[in-house]
Design an enzyme around this catalytic site. Structure first.
Site, short mmCIF file in Angstrom:
data_model
loop_
_atom_site.label_atom_id
_atom_site.label_comp_id
_atom_site.label_asym_id
_atom_site.label_seq_id
_atom_site.Cartn_x
_atom_site.Cartn_y
_atom_site.Cartn_z
N CYS A 8 5.96 -13.43 5.88
CA CYS A 8 6.81 -12.81 4.85
C CYS A 8 7.29 -11.46 5.39
CB CYS A 8 6.08 -12.67 3.51
SG CYS A 8 4.66 -11.56 3.54
N ASN A 11 3.74 -8.80 4.97
CA ASN A 11 2.38 -9.34 5.26
C ASN A 11 1.30 -8.62 4.46
OD1 ASN A 11 0.13 -9.77 8.10
ND2 ASN A 11 0.58 -11.22 6.51
N CYS A 13 1.61 -9.14 0.70
CA CYS A 13 1.62 -9.84 -0.59
C CYS A 13 1.64 -11.36 -0.40
CB CYS A 13 2.82 -9.41 -1.44
SG CYS A 13 2.84 -7.67 -1.90
N ARG A 14 2.83 -11.94 -0.17
CA ARG A 14 2.97 -13.40 -0.22
C ARG A 14 2.28 -14.14 0.92
NH1 ARG A 14 9.28 -13.24 -0.37
NH2 ARG A 14 8.72 -11.46 0.95
N SER A 15 2.52 -13.71 2.17
CA SER A 15 1.94 -14.51 3.27
C SER A 15 0.42 -14.41 3.34
CB SER A 15 2.62 -14.22 4.62
OG SER A 15 2.45 -12.89 5.02
N ASP A 123 9.71 -12.09 -4.19
CA ASP A 123 8.82 -11.08 -3.63
C ASP A 123 8.17 -10.26 -4.75
OD1 ASP A 123 7.53 -9.10 -2.23
OD2 ASP A 123 9.12 -8.91 -0.75
P1 4NP Z 1 5.57 -9.23 1.11
O1 4NP Z 1 6.05 -8.06 0.13
O2 4NP Z 1 6.73 -9.49 2.05
O3 4NP Z 1 5.34 -10.39 0.20
O4 4NP Z 1 4.33 -8.75 1.81
C1 4NP Z 1 6.48 -6.79 0.56
C2 4NP Z 1 5.57 -5.84 0.94
C3 4NP Z 1 5.98 -4.58 1.32
C4 4NP Z 1 7.33 -4.27 1.31
C5 4NP Z 1 8.25 -5.23 0.95
C6 4NP Z 1 7.83 -6.50 0.57
N1 4NP Z 1 7.75 -2.98 1.66
O5 4NP Z 1 8.93 -2.64 1.43
O6 4NP Z 1 6.96 -2.19 2.22
#
Ligand code: 4NP
Length: 150
Positions: A8, A11, A13-15, A123
């Site tokens: 994702c 890395n 949240c989702r993955s 997300d």
């Molecule tokens: P993820 O979510 O892609 O599901 O891990 C996010 C985590 C952090 C950020 C964006 C999306 N960020 O902007 O730092």
């Protein structure tokens, strides 16, 4: 050994949710020895950071421990190493091109592509809806396992 890398944007949240849900599923089904499962980010934004607390909480509410997981960015070498590179949304697919080129070995797919409702996994960093992520990730991982013959 089937090697699966979930990917994702951050890395955190989702993955990692997909990584630890999938690890839990294969553990519970007694098929963990068949798998190597990991997760990584397309960006370098969160490298070294732990799983985002609401994601960690959603996992732990469901009896899944993700202690010790820290974010890492995917590499070109991951493309050679893993058999299945599973992204969460179309943005991830675009961002992954620099690591996977045009996916010559056909390893890349979207997690929800393996379900009856193919679409992006929203997300939760932006939506705040970690329950929806939990449901999508469970549905996706269970359908992916079925596609892999389990
Ligand atoms: P993820 O979510 O892609 O599901 O891990 C996010 C985590 C952090 C950020 C964006 C999306 N960020 O902007 O730092």
């Amino acid at each position: 050994m089937i090697k699966v890398l979930f990917v994702c944007l951050g890395n955190i949240c989702r993955s990692p949710m997909a990584e630890f849900v999938m690890k839990d599923m294969v553990e519970k089904r007694g098929i963990a020895d068949n798998f190597e499962i990991a997760s990584a980010a397309t960006s370098d934004w969160e490298i070294g950071n732990g799983v985002y607390p609401p994601a960690k909480k959603k996992l732990s509410e469901n009896g899944i421990d993700c202690t010790g997981k820290t974010a890492r960015q995917m590499t070109k070498a991951d493309y050679g190493y893993y058999d299945y590179i599973i992204a969460m949304d179309e943005g991830n697919l675009r961002d992954m091109v620099r690591f996977v080129g045009d996916d010559p070995d056909g390893k890349v797919s979207l997690l929800m592509e393996h379900t009856s409702t193919p679409r992006d996994i929203a997300d939760p960093w932006y939506t705040g809806d970690f329950e929806q992520t939990w449901k999508d990730v469970n549905n996706g991982c269970s359908c992916l396992l079925k596609k892999l013959g389990f």
